[in-house]
Motif scaffolding. Structure first.
Motif, short mmCIF file in Angstrom:
data_model
loop_
_atom_site.label_atom_id
_atom_site.label_comp_id
_atom_site.label_asym_id
_atom_site.label_seq_id
_atom_site.Cartn_x
_atom_site.Cartn_y
_atom_site.Cartn_z
N ALA A 219 1.01 -1.16 0.57
CA ALA A 219 0.02 0.06 0.06
C ALA A 219 1.03 1.11 0.08
CB ALA A 219 -1.38 -0.27 1.88
N ASN A 220 1.20 1.57 -0.75
CA ASN A 220 2.01 3.06 -0.83
C ASN A 220 1.07 4.22 -1.23
OD1 ASN A 220 4.52 1.36 -0.90
ND2 ASN A 220 4.97 0.99 -2.95
N VAL A 221 1.17 5.13 -1.09
CA VAL A 221 0.92 6.63 -1.68
C VAL A 221 1.89 7.01 -1.22
CG1 VAL A 221 -0.58 8.09 -0.67
CG2 VAL A 221 -1.35 5.58 0.52
N GLU A 222 1.32 8.33 -2.69
CA GLU A 222 2.42 9.50 -2.80
C GLU A 222 1.89 10.82 -2.35
OE1 GLU A 222 3.68 8.94 -7.13
OE2 GLU A 222 4.81 6.87 -7.15
N VAL A 223 2.37 10.63 -1.24
CA VAL A 223 1.73 12.62 -1.22
C VAL A 223 2.16 13.33 -1.54
CG1 VAL A 223 0.78 13.68 0.39
CG2 VAL A 223 1.63 11.01 1.45
N ILE B 42 1.07 0.47 5.47
CA ILE B 42 1.26 2.07 4.64
C ILE B 42 2.11 2.56 4.31
CG2 ILE B 42 -0.38 3.86 3.89
CD1 ILE B 42 -3.00 2.83 5.62
N VAL B 43 2.64 3.12 3.17
CA VAL B 43 4.14 3.57 3.03
C VAL B 43 3.45 5.09 2.55
CG1 VAL B 43 5.94 4.02 2.21
CG2 VAL B 43 5.06 2.00 2.70
N LEU B 44 3.44 6.07 3.57
CA LEU B 44 3.49 7.38 2.92
C LEU B 44 4.40 8.12 2.77
CD1 LEU B 44 1.36 9.17 5.15
CD2 LEU B 44 0.86 7.92 2.97
N LYS B 45 4.42 8.13 0.55
CA LYS B 45 5.41 8.55 -0.13
C LYS B 45 6.10 10.00 0.57
CE LYS B 45 6.92 4.45 -2.33
NZ LYS B 45 8.49 4.31 -2.18
N THR B 46 6.83 11.00 0.58
CA THR B 46 7.33 12.06 0.00
C THR B 46 8.32 12.77 -0.96
OG1 THR B 46 8.30 12.94 2.35
CG2 THR B 46 5.71 12.89 1.77
N ARG B 47 8.25 14.31 -0.63
CA ARG B 47 9.34 14.32 -1.20
C ARG B 47 11.31 14.41 -0.20
NH1 ARG B 47 6.38 18.06 -2.99
NH2 ARG B 47 6.78 19.59 -1.02
N GLU B 48 10.55 14.42 0.54
CA GLU B 48 11.71 14.35 1.46
C GLU B 48 12.09 12.70 2.13
OE1 GLU B 48 9.30 16.13 1.83
OE2 GLU B 48 10.10 18.08 1.90
N GLY B 49 11.33 11.65 2.09
CA GLY B 49 11.04 10.48 2.38
C GLY B 49 10.35 9.75 2.99
N ASP B 50 10.29 8.73 2.59
CA ASP B 50 9.21 7.26 3.13
C ASP B 50 8.79 7.41 4.46
OD1 ASP B 50 9.43 7.79 0.85
OD2 ASP B 50 10.13 5.23 0.17
N ILE B 51 7.58 7.27 4.92
CA ILE B 51 7.10 7.30 6.56
C ILE B 51 6.25 6.16 6.19
CG2 ILE B 51 5.45 8.11 8.37
CD1 ILE B 51 6.08 11.05 7.39
N LYS C 186 2.18 16.37 7.36
CA LYS C 186 1.77 17.71 6.38
C LYS C 186 2.83 17.89 5.44
CE LYS C 186 0.20 22.45 7.26
NZ LYS C 186 -0.11 23.36 7.83
N VAL C 187 2.82 17.98 4.24
CA VAL C 187 3.38 18.20 3.42
C VAL C 187 3.07 19.39 2.31
CG1 VAL C 187 4.65 17.39 1.07
CG2 VAL C 187 3.40 15.69 2.21
N ALA C 188 4.17 20.28 1.93
CA ALA C 188 3.21 21.35 1.53
C ALA C 188 4.14 21.34 0.15
CB ALA C 188 4.65 22.91 1.98
N ALA C 189 3.23 22.14 -0.33
CA ALA C 189 3.24 21.95 -2.22
C ALA C 189 4.81 22.31 -2.86
CB ALA C 189 2.18 22.83 -2.74
N VAL D 7 14.66 20.00 -5.10
CA VAL D 7 15.21 20.04 -6.94
C VAL D 7 16.03 18.53 -7.55
CG1 VAL D 7 16.22 21.46 -8.49
CG2 VAL D 7 15.61 23.07 -6.27
N LYS D 8 14.73 17.78 -7.62
CA LYS D 8 15.69 16.59 -8.55
C LYS D 8 15.82 16.73 -10.07
CE LYS D 8 12.31 13.64 -6.20
NZ LYS D 8 11.36 13.02 -5.57
N PRO D 9 16.84 16.54 -10.50
CA PRO D 9 17.98 16.46 -11.83
C PRO D 9 17.04 15.90 -12.64
CG PRO D 9 18.89 14.63 -10.45
CD PRO D 9 18.27 15.41 -9.14
N ALA D 10 16.83 16.72 -13.07
CA ALA D 10 15.49 16.66 -14.68
C ALA D 10 15.98 15.31 -14.90
CB ALA D 10 16.01 17.41 -16.20
#
Length: 536
Positions: A131-135, A149-158, A169-172, A223-226
């Motif tokens: 159960a992966n959820v991209e937040v 449940i794995v909540l995936k964010t830009r900063e890492g997985d929870i 809470k994830v900021a845009a 900022v992720k590489p293109a």
């Protein structure tokens, strides 16, 4: 190397056992219908995106969902099913609760956006889905039940372990603009202390300010590489989502040609287009290389229903697929039945006016041209064009329906015909109309306003002959003679089988006469009245 009594070495036996084990595993995978492309090689099948993983258990305010094969967000309601790779968005006033198949829940606060990206994994216990959820943004909380449940964010997985609850809470992600090249920071060296009183042969040189090179700025973690797939753009130009197509009127071959149009950048991208029917599954699954930006393909649709046109980037990584699509419909009904003029008593007519045939065999036959391959037709008749209820419905094998045999009908009837073809289409007729008027006969002699003197009567019988035209579907006529035009003072009223009447020895004066036709169950109105004046 030592061999056993059967002549095999230890390595021969070990190789044989390995081969048998490989055969057993292959048989298990084959009969279990497990896709090696998906679980071993990591390829994503098109049907993976339609795997149901839960439902929307509660919503309030604005809540939208984008399915993986669609290009726009659409409203989602309470109890709607959710599928893998669906993207859910809540508005500023929106709240949503998702219930997964195992009873786990995911809550979305206002202004949140997530993508359900469950991964299928193969193990000796079978196939399981993580159960992966991209937040992507917003306030999201999860309550795990039977599986984490794995909540995936830009900063890492929870990871939320089973029977646990956690909120994040994830900021845009901010828009990242290229910053100016940082200027070097100049750090001056402290000046030396006061010179000693004792003179020195050569004084030390004045201190020089030496700039220190500043360290290179570290890249922002957000900022992720293109990546290569970001440059791939796919757009469906036609058909548009929600378009409706219909077979041509009067179509004999029940097929509809539809042109698919798309735009792909850059040229040379490996792609695949898929056409899926709602009940028949995948009809076309064709890989291709985009030789130019705009591409077309004409497909022939032979069944009614909902279709989905999908364009998929084949060389993009599976974790960031480029996939667009559009749903459209080929309608089931088409105007394919042509009505023929109705028959009354076996001939085309709309009244009982005499045409040389004095037939009394009245019947109405509604007709239409047959449709190839149709075995049964359905006719519906109503008595008013605006009526919503039908007074008669019949299922027929022949392309005709007869009714009111030997029973005169006058007025109008409205009807339509439908028939289902073997391929599932329904042929219909346009609204059809039948009308029939049971008319009175036309009066012949004497003409209206005639004046006859008794002296002109035949000396032998002292009579006047009255005649009128015959009518069809008629059993007889009613003749009336009166002394006023409203026939309140009737002198003669007689039923006649033939189309004439003889007045014997009429008295001088002014008279009016008229005639009507009748059948078993119906009489026509009276004809107009002719005046007749008899002088002495």
């Amino acid at each position: 190397m030592r061999r056993n009594e059967r002549g095999f070495t230890f390595w021969d036996v070990l190789l044989l056992l390995a081969a048998m084990g490989l055969l057993a595993v292959s048989a298990y995978l084959y009969f279990s219908d497990i896709s090696l492309r998906r679980y071993v090689l990591g390829w994503q099948d098109a049907d993976e995106a339609r795997v149901k993983i839960g439902m929307m258990s509660a919503t309030s305010g604005s809540v939208l969902r984008q399915v993986s094969v669609d290009i726009e967000f659409r409203s989602i309601k309470h109890n709607d099913d959710l599928y893998n790779y669906d993207t859910i968005v809540t508005g500023p006033d929106g709240h949503a609760t998702i219930m997964l198949e195992d009873g786990s829940t995911i809550d979305l606060g206002p202004g949140s956006m997530i993508k359900l990206a469950f991964e299928s994994k193969l193990s000796f216990d079978g196939i399981s889905r993580a159960a992966n959820v991209e937040v992507i943004a917003g306030n999201v909380s999860g309550q795990a039940k039977d599986a984490k449940i794995v909540l995936k964010t830009r900063e890492g997985d929870i990871a939320i372990e089973k029977n646990r609850q956690q909120s994040i809470k994830v900021a845009a992600a901010p828009m990242v603009k290229p910053s100016a090249r940082p200027k070097p920071v100049v750090t001056p060296v402290a000046p030396p202390g006061p010179a000693p009183e004792k003179p020195r042969p050569s004084p030390s040189p004045s201190p020089v300010v030496v700039p220190r090179p500043s360290p290179s700025p570290s890249p922002s973690p957000s900022v992720k590489p293109a990546i290569k797939q970001a440059a791939v753009k796919i757009q469906v130009l036609a058909p548009k989502a929600g378009d409706t197509f219909r077979l041509d009127n009067g179509a004999v071959v029940l097929e509809k040609a539809v042109k698919m149009q798309w735009k792909i950048q850059p040229i040379g991208t490996k792609a695949r287009y898929i056409l899926r029917h709602g009940t028949k599954g995948v009809l076309i699954d064709k890989p291709f290389v985009a030789e130019k930006e705009n591409g077309t393909a004409t497909v022939t649709l032979k069944s009614p229903g909902e279709y989905t046109f999908i364009l998929n980037c084949e060389e993009c990584p599976k974790e960031r697929p480029v996939r667009v699509g559009a749903r459209f419909v080929l309608e089931r009904e088409y105007e394919g039945i042509e009505g023929l003029p109705p028959l009354v008593g076996g001939k085309v007519t709309d009244s009982n006016a005499y045409d040389g045939d004095q037939s009394q065999n009245f019947s109405i036959t509604l007709r239409w041209k047959p449709v190839e391959g149709v075995e049964k037709y359905k006719i519906r008749i109503k008595d008013s064009q605006k009526a919503t209820k039908y007074v008669l419905q019949r299922e027929l094998e022949a392309p005709a329906y007869s009714f009111n045999k030997n029973k005169i009908y006058t007025g109008k009837a409205f009807y339509d015909i439908t028939a289902e073809t073997k391929s599932g289409f329904i042929a219909t007729s346009p609204p059809l109309e039948f009308s029939f008027s049971f008319l009175p006969p036309n009066l012949v002699i004497p003409e209206d306003g005639a004046v006859v003197s008794k002296a002109s009567f035949s000396s032998s019988d002292n009579t006047i002959l009255i005649t009128w035209q015959k009518t069809t579907f008629t059993q007889g006529y009613v003749f009336e003679l009166g002394t006023d035009p409203d026939f309140k003072r009737i002198v003669i009223s007689k039923n006649q089988k033939e189309n004439f009447f003889v007045i014997t020895a009429p008295s001088p004066g002014k008279y009016w006469w008229r005639v009507r036709s009748y059948s078993k169950n119906l009489s026509s109105p009276y004809s107009r009245a002719n005046s007749l004046t008899i002088t002495p």
